[in-house]
Design a protein around this motif. Structure first.
Motif, mmCIF file in Angstrom:
data_model
loop_
_atom_site.group_PDB
_atom_site.id
_atom_site.type_symbol
_atom_site.label_atom_id
_atom_site.label_comp_id
_atom_site.label_asym_id
_atom_site.label_seq_id
_atom_site.Cartn_x
_atom_site.Cartn_y
_atom_site.Cartn_z
ATOM 1 N N VAL A 56 -21.629 -40.888 6.719
ATOM 2 C CA VAL A 56 -21.119 -41.495 7.873
ATOM 3 C C VAL A 56 -19.968 -42.535 7.381
ATOM 4 C CG1 VAL A 56 -21.840 -43.328 9.561
ATOM 5 C CG2 VAL A 56 -23.030 -41.352 9.233
ATOM 6 N N ARG A 65 -14.858 -41.145 13.805
ATOM 7 C CA ARG A 65 -16.245 -41.894 14.382
ATOM 8 C C ARG A 65 -16.836 -41.041 15.312
ATOM 9 N NH1 ARG A 65 -12.835 -45.973 12.740
ATOM 10 N NH2 ARG A 65 -13.819 -47.599 11.234
ATOM 11 N N ASP A 67 -19.115 -39.177 18.112
ATOM 12 C CA ASP A 67 -20.350 -39.448 19.018
ATOM 13 C C ASP A 67 -21.647 -38.599 18.454
ATOM 14 O OD1 ASP A 67 -18.710 -41.109 20.520
ATOM 15 O OD2 ASP A 67 -18.349 -39.404 21.791
ATOM 16 N N GLY A 68 -22.871 -39.429 18.598
ATOM 17 C CA GLY A 68 -23.722 -38.787 17.977
ATOM 18 C C GLY A 68 -24.846 -39.367 18.095
ATOM 19 N N HIS A 69 -26.393 -39.142 17.432
ATOM 20 C CA HIS A 69 -27.608 -39.831 17.755
ATOM 21 C C HIS A 69 -27.994 -40.703 16.588
ATOM 22 C CE1 HIS A 69 -31.793 -40.601 18.796
ATOM 23 N NE2 HIS A 69 -31.614 -40.102 19.776
ATOM 24 N N PRO A 70 -28.047 -41.843 16.539
ATOM 25 C CA PRO A 70 -28.438 -42.397 15.387
ATOM 26 C C PRO A 70 -29.651 -41.915 14.622
ATOM 27 C CG PRO A 70 -27.957 -44.073 16.938
ATOM 28 C CD PRO A 70 -28.042 -42.777 17.612
ATOM 29 N N LEU A 93 -26.464 -40.398 11.004
ATOM 30 C CA LEU A 93 -26.219 -39.720 12.587
ATOM 31 C C LEU A 93 -26.304 -38.316 12.601
ATOM 32 C CD1 LEU A 93 -24.553 -41.200 14.894
ATOM 33 C CD2 LEU A 93 -22.442 -40.307 14.010
ATOM 34 N N VAL A 95 -25.081 -35.192 14.735
ATOM 35 C CA VAL A 95 -23.667 -34.975 15.328
ATOM 36 C C VAL A 95 -23.711 -33.489 15.455
ATOM 37 C CG1 VAL A 95 -21.099 -35.033 15.174
ATOM 38 C CG2 VAL A 95 -22.602 -36.835 14.244
ATOM 39 N N ASP A 179 -36.337 -40.613 16.040
ATOM 40 C CA ASP A 179 -34.766 -41.043 15.712
ATOM 41 C C ASP A 179 -34.926 -40.794 14.211
ATOM 42 O OD1 ASP A 179 -36.958 -42.603 14.645
ATOM 43 O OD2 ASP A 179 -35.615 -44.620 15.289
#
Length: 343
Positions: A56, A65, A67-70, A93, A95, A179
């Motif tokens: 990252v 940068r 978009d994605g999920h932390p 992340l 992605v 997560d």
């Protein structure tokens, strides 16, 4: 920077994420760049899709940068145990591969990097230049993946001795339940579950030849129950064999970067972090003796090669059943390994 004797300074063969990262690195360093890639953006690929914190940071440095999920960390599970390591610094992340590829391609376009729709079938070089796909360049970066044509044409391949493992991946439309990247350990295969969006997870399976996605997923009852009724998003994709070796990473004005430069296994999940580091090293050493890149490549891949090789050896031996129990009993050791690979 180019003169009439060259079409470009840097020819990048392969327009996947590592190839585009290498092209962006070169452009930011002031070089003219051409990327040769026959596939249209975005290109999908069977992979885990979890970006370690180091990856990252590398993307942000390049101005990318996605978009994605932390991702807070990594979790290992077997039917009776689990151990979780939360990253000590920033988050990773998740992605989707197509999202990552599109973001890198957009950045490359903004920087004016030229893309040519072509395939490399021949490679010629002399003391001053290298030519492929009709492009004459000062240097060529081979970023064309596991089954690299550049690696073969440059005679840099080496026999791949070791376990032959393969990967498959599919997305499911379901709300992520964690997560973290979950790594489920079974008798013969691992299942990587990566949240990549608010209502989407990717499931990648790694195992021996002929690892069928549906039957292998059924061998993880807890995971199969989580996905029961979830709608698949896209087809099953496969990749392999994963193990690839090289005799060197350089020949003349050719540099191998990313999977093309050698690959151990996707087991530890930090392939893109390593690939981005190699891209930076390759560009930084273009004007130097090729051995400078060899040393930089070795330094950037050392933890990945040794730790992953050791884990693969254990995973393909009777010691496999002890991996999660050991990580559970010694979580500090598990966390130290994850941190070494994540940064």
């Amino acid at each position: 920077m180019t003169t009439a004797a060259y079409d470009t300074d840097v020819l990048v063969v392969g327009g996947g994420p590592v190839g585009l990262a290498a092209a962006i690195e070169a452009r930011l360093a002031g070089y003219d760049v051409v990327v040769v890639e026959p596939r249209q953006v975005p290109v999908d690929k069977a992979c885990g899709e979890g970006l370690m914190p180091g990856a990252v940071r590398a993307l942000e440095r390049l101005g990318v940068r996605p978009d994605g999920h932390p991702l807070a960390g990594i979790r290992y599970l077997d039917p009776t145990r689990r151990v979780t390591h939360v990253f000590r610094g920033r988050a990773g992340l998740g992605v989707r591969r197509t999202t990552l590829h599109a973001a890198l391609a957009e950045r490359a376009g903004d920087l004016g990097i030229e893309r040519r729709d072509a395939r490399v079938t021949t490679l010629e070089q002399d003391a001053d230049a290298v030519t492929a796909a009709g492009v004459r360049a000062r240097w060529l970066l081979g970023c064309d993946g596991l089954h690299s044509t550049v690696r073969r044409l440059a005679r840099l391949e080496a026999p791949a001795r070791g376990p032959r493992r393969y990967g498959t991946r599919r997305h499911f439309r379901v709300e992520p339940w964690a997560d973290v990247v979950e790594v489920h350990w079974g008798d013969r295969a691992e299942a990587y579950v990566t949240p990549v969006a608010a209502h989407l997870v990717g499931v990648a399976l790694l195992g021996p030849p002929r690892t069928d996605f549906t039957s292998t997923l059924a061998a993880f009852p807890a995971l199969a129950a989580r996905l029961a009724g979830a709608e698949p998003d896209g087809p099953v994709r496969g990749a392999g064999p994963l193990l690839q070796r090289t005799s060197r990473r350089t020949r003349g004005r050719v540099r191998l970067v990313g999977d093309a430069s050698g690959y151990v296994d996707a087991l530890t999940g930090e392939g893109l972090r390593v690939g981005f580091a190699q891209a930076a090293a390759a560009v930084a050493t273009l004007r130097d003796d090729p051995d400078r890149y060899e040393r930089a490549w070795s330094a950037s891949t050392r933890d990945y090669r040794y730790l992953t090789s050791g884990l693969v050896t254990a995973a393909t031996s009777p010691a496999r059943r002890g991996i999660v129990p050991l990580a559970t009993r010694v979580p500090a050791l598990f966390g130290t390994i994850v941190e070494r690979l994540a940064t």
